[in-house]
Motif scaffolding. Structure first.
Motif, PDB file in Angstrom:
ATOM      1  N   SER A 153     -80.690   8.543  -9.301  1.00 43.13           N
ATOM      2  CA  SER A 153     -80.351   8.382  -7.887  1.00 43.13           C
ATOM      3  C   SER A 153     -80.079   6.917  -7.564  1.00 43.13           C
TER       4      SER A 153
ATOM      5  N   TYR B 219     -73.087  11.997   0.050  1.00 48.37           N
ATOM      6  CA  TYR B 219     -72.296  12.806  -0.877  1.00 48.37           C
ATOM      7  C   TYR B 219     -72.344  12.275  -2.316  1.00 48.37           C
TER       8      TYR B 219
ATOM      9  N   LYS C  56     -74.466  12.004  -5.412  1.00 49.64           N
ATOM     10  CA  LYS C  56     -75.705  12.539  -5.987  1.00 49.64           C
ATOM     11  C   LYS C  56     -76.432  11.477  -6.802  1.00 49.64           C
TER      12      LYS C  56
ATOM     13  N   ASP D  29     -71.374  14.996  -4.865  1.00 47.58           N
ATOM     14  CA  ASP D  29     -71.774  16.349  -4.460  1.00 47.58           C
ATOM     15  C   ASP D  29     -70.613  16.941  -3.674  1.00 47.58           C
TER      16      ASP D  29
ATOM     17  N   ASN E  17     -70.032  19.886  -2.812  1.00 50.98           N
ATOM     18  CA  ASN E  17     -70.436  20.874  -1.803  1.00 50.98           C
ATOM     19  C   ASN E  17     -70.439  20.259  -0.407  1.00 50.98           C
TER      20      ASN E  17
ATOM     21  N   GLN F  28     -76.556  24.050  -9.978  1.00 49.66           N
ATOM     22  CA  GLN F  28     -75.276  23.644 -10.550  1.00 49.66           C
ATOM     23  C   GLN F  28     -75.440  23.402 -12.043  1.00 49.66           C
TER      24      GLN F  28
ATOM     25  N   ILE G 162     -67.862  15.453 -10.582  1.00 53.26           N
ATOM     26  CA  ILE G 162     -68.245  16.351  -9.487  1.00 53.26           C
ATOM     27  C   ILE G 162     -69.135  17.434 -10.080  1.00 53.26           C
ATOM     28  N   SER G 163     -70.182  17.777  -9.367  1.00 51.26           N
ATOM     29  CA  SER G 163     -71.086  18.818  -9.859  1.00 51.26           C
ATOM     30  C   SER G 163     -70.660  20.145  -9.254  1.00 51.26           C
TER      31      SER G 163
ATOM     32  N   ASP H  18     -71.077  24.706  -9.568  1.00 50.93           N
ATOM     33  CA  ASP H  18     -71.969  25.778 -10.009  1.00 50.93           C
ATOM     34  C   ASP H  18     -71.583  26.253 -11.406  1.00 50.93           C
TER      35      ASP H  18
END
Length: 131
Positions: free
Chosen positions: A31, A38, A40, A54, A56, A67, A82-83, A85
């Protein structure tokens, strides 16, 4: 035109393969204090540090699933992760089959929608989304 189809929650999205550098399993995320919501965090991909977005939050999609994949994309000469699912498949599509959306009703980052095997795929212009 080739696209990579991925899933966020119950929705299917796609980006052009031209932008995709690699698809990876989820990995450790470091982190970053005071980063925008946005972001992550940062990931270490074979010794190269990349920002992980993120998507999403940017697409306003609620995803309850954990994810499982990271798609590394090139956006304006920078590699960003980009993460998602799940990465489902790579498709060859004819650009004529993309239904353009009324620009007043839809965000500028959506290139159009395609109906593929009963699924609606939203094709994203990743450059516009991440800028």
């Amino acid at each position: 035109m080739q696209i990579v189809v991925f899933k966020l929650g119950d929705e299917h999205f796609a980006v052009e393969t031209d932008k995709v550098q690699s698809i990876n399993d989820m990995m450790g995320i470091t982190s970053v204090p005071k980063a925008p919501s946005y972001i992550k965090g940062l990931i270490n991909l074979r010794g190269s540090i990349k920002s992980l977005v993120d998507i999403n939050l940017l697409l306003d999609v609620n995803s309850t699933e954990e994810q499982q994949s990271i798609i590394i994309l090139t956006v304006e000469d920078e590699e960003i992760g980009i993460s998602v699912d799940e990465v489902e498949e790579v498709l060859d599509i004819d650009e004529k089959t993309i239904q353009k959306m009324d620009t007043d009703q839809v965000s500028s980052y959506i290139r159009g929608i395609i109906n593929y095997e009963g699924k609606l795929l939203t094709i994203i212009d990743i450059d516009k989304l991440l800028n």
